[in-house]
Design a protein around this motif. Sequence first.
Motif, short mmCIF file in Angstrom:
data_model
loop_
_atom_site.label_atom_id
_atom_site.label_comp_id
_atom_site.label_asym_id
_atom_site.label_seq_id
_atom_site.Cartn_x
_atom_site.Cartn_y
_atom_site.Cartn_z
N GLU A 124 10.63 14.17 -1.39
CA GLU A 124 11.64 13.44 -2.16
C GLU A 124 11.31 13.47 -3.65
OE1 GLU A 124 11.76 9.47 -0.59
OE2 GLU A 124 12.82 10.10 1.22
N LYS A 125 10.04 13.37 -3.99
CA LYS A 125 9.62 13.37 -5.39
C LYS A 125 9.51 14.80 -5.93
CE LYS A 125 8.64 8.89 -5.78
NZ LYS A 125 9.10 8.02 -6.86
N GLY A 126 9.17 15.75 -5.08
CA GLY A 126 8.91 17.11 -5.52
C GLY A 126 10.15 17.96 -5.73
N ALA B 47 0.14 18.40 -11.14
CA ALA B 47 -0.27 19.36 -10.13
C ALA B 47 0.75 20.48 -9.93
CB ALA B 47 -0.51 18.64 -8.80
N ALA B 48 1.95 20.31 -10.44
CA ALA B 48 3.02 21.28 -10.20
C ALA B 48 2.79 22.57 -10.97
CB ALA B 48 4.36 20.68 -10.58
N ASP C 277 4.45 9.89 -8.75
CA ASP C 277 5.13 10.09 -10.03
C ASP C 277 4.15 10.54 -11.12
OD1 ASP C 277 7.62 9.36 -9.01
OD2 ASP C 277 7.33 7.25 -9.52
N GLU C 278 2.93 10.06 -11.05
CA GLU C 278 1.90 10.43 -12.03
C GLU C 278 1.26 11.77 -11.69
OE1 GLU C 278 -2.66 9.13 -13.02
OE2 GLU C 278 -1.28 7.55 -12.39
N LEU C 279 0.95 11.99 -10.42
CA LEU C 279 0.16 13.15 -10.03
C LEU C 279 0.97 14.44 -9.88
CD1 LEU C 279 -2.13 11.41 -7.39
CD2 LEU C 279 -2.69 11.99 -9.76
N SER D 209 0.83 -1.21 0.00
CA SER D 209 0.00 0.00 0.00
C SER D 209 0.87 1.25 0.00
CB SER D 209 -0.95 -0.01 1.19
OG SER D 209 -0.21 -0.03 2.40
N ASP D 210 2.01 1.21 0.69
CA ASP D 210 2.93 2.35 0.68
C ASP D 210 3.46 2.58 -0.73
OD1 ASP D 210 2.58 2.47 3.41
OD2 ASP D 210 4.47 1.46 3.86
N TYR D 211 3.81 1.49 -1.41
CA TYR D 211 4.34 1.59 -2.76
C TYR D 211 3.34 2.28 -3.68
CZ TYR D 211 5.89 0.37 -7.42
OH TYR D 211 6.25 0.44 -8.73
N LYS D 212 2.07 1.92 -3.60
CA LYS D 212 1.06 2.54 -4.46
C LYS D 212 1.00 4.04 -4.24
CE LYS D 212 -3.83 2.84 -5.48
NZ LYS D 212 -5.17 2.55 -5.08
#
Length: 103
Positions: free
Chosen positions: A83-85, A19-20, A13-15, A4-7
């Motif tokens: 981390e992703k942003g 949204a940025a 990565d998609e969203l 569930s964490d992975y999802k």
Amino acid sequence: MQESDYKVVRLLDELLPRAATPQKAGVSFDIRLYLSEDSNSGDLWASVSFIDRSTGKLLKQEGNSLPIDQPGAVGWFFDRLAEKGFPLALQMRTAPRGDSTLD
């Protein structure tokens, strides 16, 4: 990491690119944080939704909601978001680094 964490992390990565909103020194995200109590079990839940920068609508279709199953995981999730942003901030910034007009 649990499945569930992975999802939740994979969906970032998609969203996030959708949204940025580019800014001089990076990016911004319009985020809604929902906190709720399950009416049957009393469990506390959180979920995060992003606002699509091009439409102004929630990026919350079935299958890509970002549920957080315990209050303590909210901080963990925002760590993953950073981390992703941060790489997006470097890629999407609208002014070059060292521009003295950034305030």
